[in-house]
Design a protein around this motif. Structure first.
Motif, mmCIF file in Angstrom:
data_model
loop_
_atom_site.group_PDB
_atom_site.id
_atom_site.type_symbol
_atom_site.label_atom_id
_atom_site.label_comp_id
_atom_site.label_asym_id
_atom_site.label_seq_id
_atom_site.Cartn_x
_atom_site.Cartn_y
_atom_site.Cartn_z
ATOM 1 N N VAL A 187 0.844 -1.206 0.000
ATOM 2 C CA VAL A 187 0.000 0.000 0.000
ATOM 3 C C VAL A 187 0.875 1.250 0.000
ATOM 4 N N ARG A 188 1.905 1.233 0.846
ATOM 5 C CA ARG A 188 2.755 2.422 0.974
ATOM 6 C C ARG A 188 3.470 2.760 -0.328
ATOM 7 N N ASN A 189 3.887 1.732 -1.063
ATOM 8 C CA ASN A 189 4.677 1.985 -2.268
ATOM 9 C C ASN A 189 3.864 1.913 -3.558
ATOM 10 N N ALA A 190 2.543 1.778 -3.416
ATOM 11 C CA ALA A 190 1.711 1.562 -4.610
ATOM 12 C C ALA A 190 1.912 2.644 -5.660
ATOM 13 N N LYS A 191 2.070 3.895 -5.228
ATOM 14 C CA LYS A 191 2.176 4.986 -6.198
ATOM 15 C C LYS A 191 3.610 5.443 -6.420
ATOM 16 N N ARG A 192 4.544 4.847 -5.671
ATOM 17 C CA ARG A 192 5.934 5.267 -5.806
ATOM 18 C C ARG A 192 6.626 4.595 -6.986
ATOM 19 N N GLY A 193 6.189 3.398 -7.318
ATOM 20 C CA GLY A 193 6.930 2.634 -8.308
ATOM 21 C C GLY A 193 8.159 2.032 -7.673
ATOM 22 N N LEU A 194 8.904 1.269 -8.457
ATOM 23 C CA LEU A 194 10.085 0.600 -7.917
ATOM 24 C C LEU A 194 11.287 1.527 -7.993
ATOM 25 N N ASN A 195 12.006 1.631 -6.871
ATOM 26 C CA ASN A 195 13.268 2.370 -6.920
ATOM 27 C C ASN A 195 14.248 1.712 -5.953
ATOM 28 N N LEU A 196 15.427 2.288 -5.861
ATOM 29 C CA LEU A 196 16.459 1.659 -5.041
ATOM 30 C C LEU A 196 16.165 1.806 -3.554
ATOM 31 N N TYR A 197 15.194 2.660 -3.228
ATOM 32 C CA TYR A 197 14.820 2.831 -1.832
ATOM 33 C C TYR A 197 13.923 1.698 -1.354
ATOM 34 N N ASN A 198 12.946 1.321 -2.192
ATOM 35 C CA ASN A 198 12.014 0.300 -1.704
ATOM 36 C C ASN A 198 12.316 -1.119 -2.188
ATOM 37 N N ALA A 199 13.175 -1.268 -3.213
ATOM 38 C CA ALA A 199 13.504 -2.630 -3.669
ATOM 39 C C ALA A 199 14.078 -3.492 -2.533
ATOM 40 N N PRO A 200 15.022 -2.977 -1.709
ATOM 41 C CA PRO A 200 15.525 -3.822 -0.610
ATOM 42 C C PRO A 200 14.444 -4.207 0.385
ATOM 43 N N LYS A 201 13.440 -3.335 0.559
ATOM 44 C CA LYS A 201 12.361 -3.646 1.499
ATOM 45 C C LYS A 201 11.565 -4.847 1.014
ATOM 46 N N TYR A 202 11.247 -4.842 -0.281
ATOM 47 C CA TYR A 202 10.518 -5.984 -0.837
ATOM 48 C C TYR A 202 11.375 -7.254 -0.764
ATOM 49 N N ASN A 203 12.668 -7.091 -1.035
ATOM 50 C CA ASN A 203 13.549 -8.256 -1.046
ATOM 51 C C ASN A 203 13.663 -8.888 0.339
ATOM 52 N N THR A 204 13.781 -8.050 1.387
ATOM 53 C CA THR A 204 13.878 -8.618 2.733
ATOM 54 C C THR A 204 12.566 -9.311 3.107
ATOM 55 N N PHE A 205 11.440 -8.742 2.670
ATOM 56 C CA PHE A 205 10.179 -9.430 2.968
ATOM 57 C C PHE A 205 10.169 -10.815 2.331
ATOM 58 N N ALA A 206 10.605 -10.896 1.056
ATOM 59 C CA ALA A 206 10.566 -12.185 0.352
ATOM 60 C C ALA A 206 11.420 -13.224 1.083
ATOM 61 N N LEU A 207 12.604 -12.807 1.576
ATOM 62 C CA LEU A 207 13.465 -13.741 2.308
ATOM 63 C C LEU A 207 12.764 -14.220 3.579
ATOM 64 N N TYR A 208 12.170 -13.289 4.299
ATOM 65 C CA TYR A 208 11.434 -13.625 5.522
ATOM 66 C C TYR A 208 10.333 -14.625 5.210
ATOM 67 N N TRP A 209 9.631 -14.385 4.122
ATOM 68 C CA TRP A 209 8.506 -15.246 3.770
ATOM 69 C C TRP A 209 8.965 -16.668 3.451
ATOM 70 N N HIS A 210 10.100 -16.797 2.766
ATOM 71 C CA HIS A 210 10.630 -18.144 2.502
ATOM 72 C C HIS A 210 10.974 -18.839 3.804
ATOM 73 N N PHE A 211 11.494 -18.057 4.761
ATOM 74 C CA PHE A 211 11.856 -18.652 6.039
ATOM 75 C C PHE A 211 10.614 -19.184 6.758
ATOM 76 N N ILE A 212 9.505 -18.465 6.676
ATOM 77 C CA ILE A 212 8.247 -18.915 7.277
ATOM 78 C C ILE A 212 7.840 -20.253 6.664
ATOM 79 N N ASP A 213 8.087 -20.379 5.365
ATOM 80 C CA ASP A 213 7.767 -21.624 4.689
ATOM 81 C C ASP A 213 8.684 -22.753 5.164
ATOM 82 N N VAL A 214 9.960 -22.443 5.366
ATOM 83 C CA VAL A 214 10.922 -23.426 5.872
ATOM 84 C C VAL A 214 10.435 -23.979 7.213
ATOM 85 N N VAL A 215 10.005 -23.066 8.105
ATOM 86 C CA VAL A 215 9.535 -23.497 9.422
ATOM 87 C C VAL A 215 8.302 -24.385 9.265
#
Lengths: 207, 106
Positions: free
Chosen positions: A164-192
């Protein structure tokens, strides 16, 4: 701020999540967190293994667990892991809309998983009277599976806030790492979850 | 700043590489689904627990390895430090499980 977070066309070959110093730090920071999470869940799994037969006359794992619901939950969470891989694939290709779409599907699947888990717990409590206080097995079970469910809730809140927060910002170098860390966290939840469905449900059902 | 950059700017070599990686990821996902179904079937068939439990644990470990190495890219360069963290965590998990199931009992 003096930082320029816009994407540089000459550097597009780089992973947008790891171009900036901040992005690299977020990446390392999340993995340190995951290392700690591993130890947290290790202690919960070990406790469960030690207490799983201490039913104190209450319901045992063989009596209450059902394979069908756990199978559906497993499929939902495994598929959500793949959809977040797709989302990161689109992030690396700098396609913001498709990334949001696939993360949206991930959120949808994650919420489906949560709904199943709430139904499952309600079913145990109302139909079998199996609660946190029933037995040592009950406490260990609800702590372990509940902690995982809590992680799913945190992950869902995190993802929805990001989208929601980034919906109108588009992808940039500021928010790309945020999405990437979420994806890693989510895979870890799946591992558990892979260990939960194996150690708790499947091992609890073999006689 | 913050414009939605278009996909054409990514050079075709990188896109090709990403696509091949994606194909590999999908094959891994399919194999994970097969392992999961196999684990559930083994339990549903009600076979002897001395065989079933080691098999489903091995299947889980393989699935988790796929998640870490491919979905979370631990096989890629620049993941040496994070590998140490995860191996350390896995070792503690192993030691704790052994300790709680063999030494401590009520």
């Amino acid at each position: 701020m003096s930082h320029d977070y816009s994407l540089n066309p000459e550097k597009l070959h780089e992973d947008p999540a790891k171009v900036t110093h901040e992005g690299k730090n977020k990446f390392i920071g999340l993995w340190v967190f995951l290392g700690g999470e591993t130890v947290l869940f290790a202690s919960l799994f070990a406790t469960y293994l030690a207490l799983k037969n201490s039913t104190a006359g209450g319901p045992s794992s063989q009596e209450i667990f059902g394979l069908e619901l756990v199978f559906i939950m497993t499929m939902l969470l495994l598929t959500s892991s793949l959809t977040s891989v797709y989302a990161i694939y689109h992030m690396k290709n700098h396609n913001f809309r498709k990334m949001q779409l696939w993360f949206g599907i991930t959120a949808f699947l994650g919420l489906g998983f949560l709904a199943c888990e709430i139904y499952e717990f309600a079913h145990y409590i109302t139909d079998y009277g199996f609660t946190f206080r029933s037995s040592a097995f009950g406490s260990a079970f609800y702590t372990l599976v509940g902690f995982h469910g809590g992680h799913v809730i945190v992950g869902m809140s995190w993802l929805i806030a990001l989208m929601v927060r980034n919906a109108k910002r588009g992808l940039n170098l500021y928010n790309a790492p945020k999405y990437n860390t979420f994806a890693l966290y989510w895979h870890f939840i799946d591992v558990v979850w892979v260990f939960i469905f194996t150690v708790v449900y499947l091992m609890g059902m073999v006689s | 700043m913050g414009e939605n950059t278009n996909i054409e700017k990514v050079n075709s070599f990188e896109r090709q590489k990403n696509r091949e990686e994606m194909k590999r990821q999908f094959i891994l996902f399919a194999s994970m689904i097969i392992f999961t179904i196999l684990a559930f079937l083994l339990v549903a068939w009600d076979m002897d627990r001395t065989y079933v439990i080691p098999i489903i644990i091995v299947l889980a470990v393989i699935q988790v390895a796929f998640q870490f190495f491919y979905f979370m890219h631990m096989k890629d360069k620049g993941h040496e430090f994070v590998s140490i963290l995860i191996y350390g965590g896995a070792w503690i998990a192993f030691v704790m499980a052994i300790c709680f199931t063999t030494i401590i009992w009520w």
